[in-house]
Structure formats: structure tokens, C-alpha cells
Write an enzyme that holds these catalytic residues in place. Structure first.
Site, mmCIF file in Angstrom:
data_model
loop_
_atom_site.group_PDB
_atom_site.id
_atom_site.type_symbol
_atom_site.label_atom_id
_atom_site.label_comp_id
_atom_site.label_asym_id
_atom_site.label_seq_id
_atom_site.Cartn_x
_atom_site.Cartn_y
_atom_site.Cartn_z
ATOM 1 N N ASN A 27 -7.666 -3.040 14.075
ATOM 2 C CA ASN A 27 -9.060 -3.244 13.649
ATOM 3 C C ASN A 27 -9.203 -4.412 12.668
ATOM 4 O O ASN A 27 -10.243 -4.585 12.058
ATOM 5 C CB ASN A 27 -9.631 -1.958 13.035
ATOM 6 C CG ASN A 27 -8.908 -1.550 11.757
ATOM 7 O OD1 ASN A 27 -8.001 -2.244 11.303
ATOM 8 N ND2 ASN A 27 -9.312 -0.431 11.180
ATOM 9 N N ASP B 267 0.826 -1.207 0.000
ATOM 10 C CA ASP B 267 0.000 0.000 0.000
ATOM 11 C C ASP B 267 0.859 1.256 0.000
ATOM 12 O O ASP B 267 2.073 1.192 0.149
ATOM 13 C CB ASP B 267 -0.960 -0.012 1.199
ATOM 14 C CG ASP B 267 -0.286 -0.453 2.503
ATOM 15 O OD1 ASP B 267 0.954 -0.386 2.580
ATOM 16 O OD2 ASP B 267 -0.993 -0.859 3.429
HETATM 17 C C1 GLP Z 1 -0.376 -0.075 8.743
HETATM 18 C C2 GLP Z 1 -0.133 -0.800 7.391
HETATM 19 C C3 GLP Z 1 -0.413 -2.277 7.522
HETATM 20 C C4 GLP Z 1 0.140 -2.757 8.844
HETATM 21 C C5 GLP Z 1 -0.673 -2.193 9.973
HETATM 22 C C6 GLP Z 1 -0.145 -2.508 11.369
HETATM 23 O O1 GLP Z 1 -1.197 1.013 8.691
HETATM 24 N N1 GLP Z 1 -0.821 -0.286 6.259
HETATM 25 O O2 GLP Z 1 0.157 -2.968 6.419
HETATM 26 O O3 GLP Z 1 0.087 -4.162 8.925
HETATM 27 O O4 GLP Z 1 -0.955 -0.827 9.792
HETATM 28 O O5 GLP Z 1 0.939 -1.707 11.723
HETATM 29 P P1 GLP Z 1 1.899 -2.073 12.929
HETATM 30 O O6 GLP Z 1 2.627 -3.304 12.526
HETATM 31 O O7 GLP Z 1 2.804 -0.896 13.074
HETATM 32 O O8 GLP Z 1 1.032 -2.290 14.105
#
Ligand code: GLP
Length: 262
Positions: free
Chosen positions: A135, A66
Site C-alpha cells: 500500500n 518500527d
Molecule cells: C512491513 C514493515 C516494513 C516493510 C513492509 C514490506 O510491515 N513494517 O518496514 O518494508 O512491511 O514487507 P515485505 O518486504 O515483507 O514485503
């Protein structure tokens, strides 16, 4: 789904890196799906150590999940930049083979179609590494995302913007509102998927993904449909799983080769 519960985040990173290395080994042009966020950082660090010890990823391609819409690629929090400093450089990837959706494109729909075509042209993703949002999102597929969705423009959930405010000076308002993300249908087309999660804040999302009903309200639950999905979590992220006894028993009694990711 194969559920592997390990003691701590470092063990999760070691195991996930080993699974990725095993999956890509022997492939002339391996294709790795990469994720941003803090969850995969330990995995990248372990993969970098494997590269240091002889794993050659110089011919590997990588596709990010993304990107924010509206940030210049050089912005330090644009996923172009994040992937470059956390993945491309430490893993010794060829920057020309590292792809991130173009959130700065004038025509975002065309950029999404181009991204799908590029994944296809590379022969598909051999192993897609994923984190999970609190979420239940994967990539930026927020709750309610179509389970068949492909790369497209999405609106971020307020909770995701609050969660990611830490990267934007603590200001949720500074987090872009829109993003481009591989769809759930895109992710399900990867030949194998590997989700890592650590910490208590992910426990509810992990339980919903693994043991909850399949549904768009927990986008990660779509991985229940994938033939080769592995979930590697630490004790804290596993703390809300109901059938922990079975996951440990199945891991300890896996038929030889049954869970090979190749
Ligand atoms: C982000 C990304 C995701 C990621 C998630 C969790 O916003 N777009 O690909 O898995 O949120 O992030 P984290 O691993 O920092 O908790």
C-alpha cells in the site's frame, strides 16, 4: 531519485549491500537504519558475506524503523527478535548499539521521544534501508501519515495486518493493531535512503512512489523530497514504471560521482 532496475532479487541484494558498504566505509562510527520484512533479507545476506570477507561493522550502530506494540521483545515476531536474528547476529553488530523502538513500554509517547533523541545523539542515520508495503507504506507509516511525522504510535492498516498474517500463523487477527514507527519526517532526516523492492506485488506501489504525485496517500512518495534517495528494484517490481527508458539511460550515463551516497 536514482532508480536502478536489476534482473532479479539476488542482484538487488548484491547492489544494495555494496551501496551500504560504500556509504559506511571510512566512517569511524557508522549509523545504519534497518528495516524488517522480506525485501531486505537478500541485502543482509550479502552484507553478511562482505563482513565475512573483512567489512568491519563492529562499531556500527543500527536503528530499526518500527516495532509492534504489545509484544514482548522476546516474542519471535517482535521486531526486536527479528532484527536480532536477521541483522545483529549475521552482520556481527554489537547488540548494545542496535536500537529498536520499545513497543512494550508503559509510556509509549516517552518511548517515541527517547527514540528520536537516540537517533539524534548518534549523529543521525547515515543510510536508511527501506522496504515498501504493497500500500506504499514505509516503516509502518500507513497511507494518510503526515509527511512531517516523527516517531509515534500508529494504527496498522487492515491490509498490512493481512499482509503480515503470514508471520502470525496466517491469522490477521493475531497481528497487533498498533505499532511504534519512525515518522516520514524522521526517515527524511537520514543522510541517505535506499529502498529495495522485488516482485510483481510491489509494482503498483513502486510506480506510485517514483512517478505518482507526492502525497500522504502513498507515504513512500515522500522520498521524492529526499536529496539522496536510491531505489533498487527487480524487473517485476519495475514493471509498472512508465519512464523505464530514462532510468536505464540515466544509470548508464551517470556523471562520475553524481550518485555517490556518502
Ligand atoms: C512491513 C514493515 C516494513 C516493510 C513492509 C514490506 O510491515 N513494517 O518496514 O518494508 O512491511 O514487507 P515485505 O518486504 O515483507 O514485503
Amino acid at each position: 531519485m536514482e532508480i536502478i532496475v536489476l534482473s532479479d532479487p539476488a542482484a538487488v541484494g548484491r547492489h544494495a549491500a555494496r551501496l551500504i558498504a560504500d556509504t559506511l566505509a571510512g566512517k569511524p562510527d557508522p549509523v545504519l537504519g534497518v528495516a524488517t520484512g522480506s525485501s531486505p533479507l537478500a541485502t543482509y545476506a550479502e552484507l553478511a558475506a562482505l563482513v565475512h570477507n573483512g567489512l568491519d561493522l563492529s562499531r556500527a550502530s543500527a536503528f530499526a524503523l518500527d516495532e509492534y506494540v504489545g509484544l514482548a521483545p522476546a516474542h519471535p515476531e517482535a521486531y526486536h527478535s527479528v532484527i536480532h536474528r536477521t541483522v545483529t547476529v549475521p552482520l556481527g553488530l554489537d547488540p548494545a548499539r542496535v536500537h529498536v523502538p520499545n513497543g512494550a513500554a508503559a509510556d509509549l509517547r516517552a518511548a517515541c521521544a527517547d527514540y528520536e533523541a537516540a537517533i539524534e545523539a548518534a549523529g543521525g542515520i547515515d543510510v536508511q534501508l527501506l522496504g515498501i508495503g504493497a500500500n506504499g507504506h514505509i516503516g509502518f507509516n500507513e497511507p494518510g501519515s503526515s509527511l512531517g511525522s516523527r516517531t509515534r504510535v500508529k494504527t496498522l492498516a487492515p491490509r498490512t495486518r493481512r499482509d503480515n498474517a503470514r508471520f502470525f500463523g496466517g491469522e490477521a487477527e493475531a497481528v497487533p493493531v498498533h505499532c511504534l514507527t519512525q515518522g516520514i519526517g524522521t526517515i527524511l532526516r537520514a543522510h541517505s535512503v535506499l529502498l529495495v523492492a522485488t516482485g510483481e506485488s510491489k509494482a503498483a506501489a513502486v510506480a506510485a512512489m517514483v512517478e505518482g504525485p507526492l502525497g500522504a496517500f502513498c507515504p513512500a512518495s515522500a522520498l521524492q523530497l529526499h536529496e539522496r534517495a536510491t531505489v533498487v528494484v527487480d524487473e517485476a517490481a519495475a514493471s509498472s514504471l512508465r519512464d523505464r527508458e530514462y532510468y536505464d539511460f540515466a544509470r548508464d550515463n551517470a556523471p562520475k560521482g553524481a550518485f555517490d551516497l556518502d
